[in-house]
Enzyme design. Sequence first.
Site, PDB file in Angstrom:
ATOM      1  N   HIS A   1       6.348   3.797   3.478  1.00 52.89           N
ATOM      2  CA  HIS A   1       5.837   2.472   3.849  1.00 52.89           C
ATOM      3  C   HIS A   1       6.624   1.978   5.062  1.00 52.89           C
ATOM      4  O   HIS A   1       7.857   2.016   5.057  1.00 52.89           O
ATOM      5  CB  HIS A   1       5.988   1.489   2.689  1.00 52.89           C
TER       6      HIS A   1
ATOM      7  N   ARG B   1       1.189   0.978   4.647  1.00 52.56           N
ATOM      8  CA  ARG B   1       1.608   1.701   3.450  1.00 52.56           C
ATOM      9  C   ARG B   1       1.102   3.142   3.355  1.00 52.56           C
ATOM     10  O   ARG B   1       1.515   3.875   2.463  1.00 52.56           O
ATOM     11  CB  ARG B   1       1.167   0.926   2.199  1.00 52.56           C
TER      12      ARG B   1
ATOM     13  N   GLU C   1       3.454  -4.481   6.616  1.00 52.32           N
ATOM     14  CA  GLU C   1       3.870  -3.223   5.991  1.00 52.32           C
ATOM     15  C   GLU C   1       2.664  -2.295   5.933  1.00 52.32           C
ATOM     16  O   GLU C   1       1.711  -2.547   5.197  1.00 52.32           O
ATOM     17  CB  GLU C   1       4.407  -3.482   4.583  1.00 52.32           C
TER      18      GLU C   1
ATOM     19  N   GLU D   1      10.592   7.820   0.590  1.00 55.59           N
ATOM     20  CA  GLU D   1      10.789   8.282  -0.777  1.00 55.59           C
ATOM     21  C   GLU D   1      10.946   9.801  -0.774  1.00 55.59           C
ATOM     22  O   GLU D   1      10.440  10.481   0.128  1.00 55.59           O
ATOM     23  CB  GLU D   1       9.605   7.864  -1.655  1.00 55.59           C
TER      24      GLU D   1
ATOM     25  N   GLU E   1      14.645   6.586  -3.692  1.00 56.45           N
ATOM     26  CA  GLU E   1      14.512   5.922  -2.387  1.00 56.45           C
ATOM     27  C   GLU E   1      15.841   5.300  -1.989  1.00 56.45           C
ATOM     28  O   GLU E   1      16.548   4.720  -2.816  1.00 56.45           O
ATOM     29  CB  GLU E   1      13.430   4.834  -2.435  1.00 56.45           C
TER      30      GLU E   1
ATOM     31  N   GLU F   1      10.398   2.965   4.618  1.00 55.02           N
ATOM     32  CA  GLU F   1      10.917   3.202   3.271  1.00 55.02           C
ATOM     33  C   GLU F   1      10.567   4.626   2.867  1.00 55.02           C
ATOM     34  O   GLU F   1       9.452   4.889   2.409  1.00 55.02           O
ATOM     35  CB  GLU F   1      10.312   2.207   2.280  1.00 55.02           C
TER      36      GLU F   1
ATOM     37  N   ASP G   1      16.406  27.181  25.938  1.00 51.31           N
ATOM     38  CA  ASP G   1      15.127  27.896  25.979  1.00 51.31           C
ATOM     39  C   ASP G   1      14.081  27.119  25.192  1.00 51.31           C
ATOM     40  O   ASP G   1      14.086  27.139  23.957  1.00 51.31           O
ATOM     41  CB  ASP G   1      15.311  29.305  25.411  1.00 51.31           C
TER      42      ASP G   1
ATOM     43  N   ARG H   1      -0.446  -4.313  -3.400  1.00 51.52           N
ATOM     44  CA  ARG H   1       0.132  -3.040  -2.961  1.00 51.52           C
ATOM     45  C   ARG H   1      -0.900  -1.906  -2.928  1.00 51.52           C
ATOM     46  O   ARG H   1      -0.573  -0.794  -2.518  1.00 51.52           O
ATOM     47  CB  ARG H   1       1.315  -2.666  -3.860  1.00 51.52           C
TER      48      ARG H   1
END
Length: 469
Positions: free
Chosen positions: A270, A360, A358, A133, A221, A131, A52, A340
């Site tokens: 990330h 972020r 990457e 966390e 992590e 990644e 359903d 970063r």
Amino acid sequence: MPDAESILKKIADEDIPYVDLRFTDARGKWQHLTMARRMVDEDTFVDGVMFDGSSIAGWKAINESDMTLMPDPASAAMDPFEPQPTLVLNCDILEPSTGQAYDRDPRSLARRAEAYLQYSGVGDTAYFGPELEFFVFDSVRFSTDAHAMGYRIDSDEGPYNDGAAYEDGNLAHRPRAKGGYFPVAPVDTGSELRAEMLTTMAAMGVPIDKHHHEVAPAQHELGMTYATLLACADNVQAYKYVVHRVAQSYGKTATFMPKPVMHDNGSGMHTHQSIWREGKPLFAGNGYADLSETALFYIGGVIKHAKALNAFTNASTNSYKRLVPGYEAPVLLAYSSRNRSASCRIPFAASPNGKRVEVRFPDPTANPYLAFSAMLMAGLDGIENKIHPGDAMDKNLYDLPPEELEDVPTVCASLREALESLEADRDFLKKGEVFNDRLIGGYMELKWEEVAAFETTTHPIEFDMYYSV
């Protein structure tokens, strides 16, 4: 890759009594239906299993509720938690009247994204490596009643417990605020817990590589190796399932909320990504940080469409309490090889095969099938339209003076802004009919409900700020 015949043989040879059919709803939550072994045969992998769909938020109306679960033999894994041996199979959702993929099914959408990549001619494989966390607490209580509202979290690691009186004594070894990255025990109390999570993930077929404490007290992590878009999204679902179940088995509770603790770092996701063609990496070159022009255009597409992407990559009202300066969250839409604080970082790679981007700003409230697919579509749009991201920014973006910040775009400041951005910028998602207006509209309806609930709820901090005005 296992096929239906080998799965049925495994069930018979290992005397497995139950098969758990799992699928992902629009918000990204794993759902399941457990079938007795005698109900699973060759026809199950041809005709599927009816259920359903009207009971799943954002999907079918009650008058058109029949839907089909189609198990994917390649996704088979044993559930390590169930006392009765149970085989897990991820499923795609089909329309029973046509046998075609249901256009609001996130997993089927991820398949369309991979197919569009091949159709575009840019590449044949997209690799993703997220990644995730998360926080692990010893106790969480909250109330959202009209007359009483608030929450209380507790962790033995929390510095707020420095003065607590424990029956067996207070052992006092705790990470400070923003001080959890990453001392050994006894300051890090989660190593045993994380190791069991990682081992259990591996037992479910998730490729693993590491685990560590994160910046905030009680934050952690686990590392998993990259995979193709669809496989990686499947792995994220297994990751979150394992984290919740193992934490519970230790008498603890885990959350992927981006910002459960004020005045400390939040949890991100990330996401490393790259495109390959015929076994060769397309992001390696001789440009900035050894990137190819293709990679720079991919970054340009992600930055251009970032605010629309936020609706999928930062899918909760709580997401935007993480996306503020000062907590290592990438607020500014820029790229850098080592910075970063930039929303797109170029990690160092010893060989061309490791060259990747990457992104972020995503966080773990994202539906991985939708978020990964949306980022791929934004990157492909950048490649197809040669959208250059401009010069890299290798400075600490949080320390830039106001005059330098004026021309640097930012991610959204709220889920409301993200939904409004998606409403205005969605055409790049609809190429190749990967996304469509029905899926986007249904998803946005769910998210607007969350925005309305958040914006119309009296917050405890408002009593502190305004009660005596």
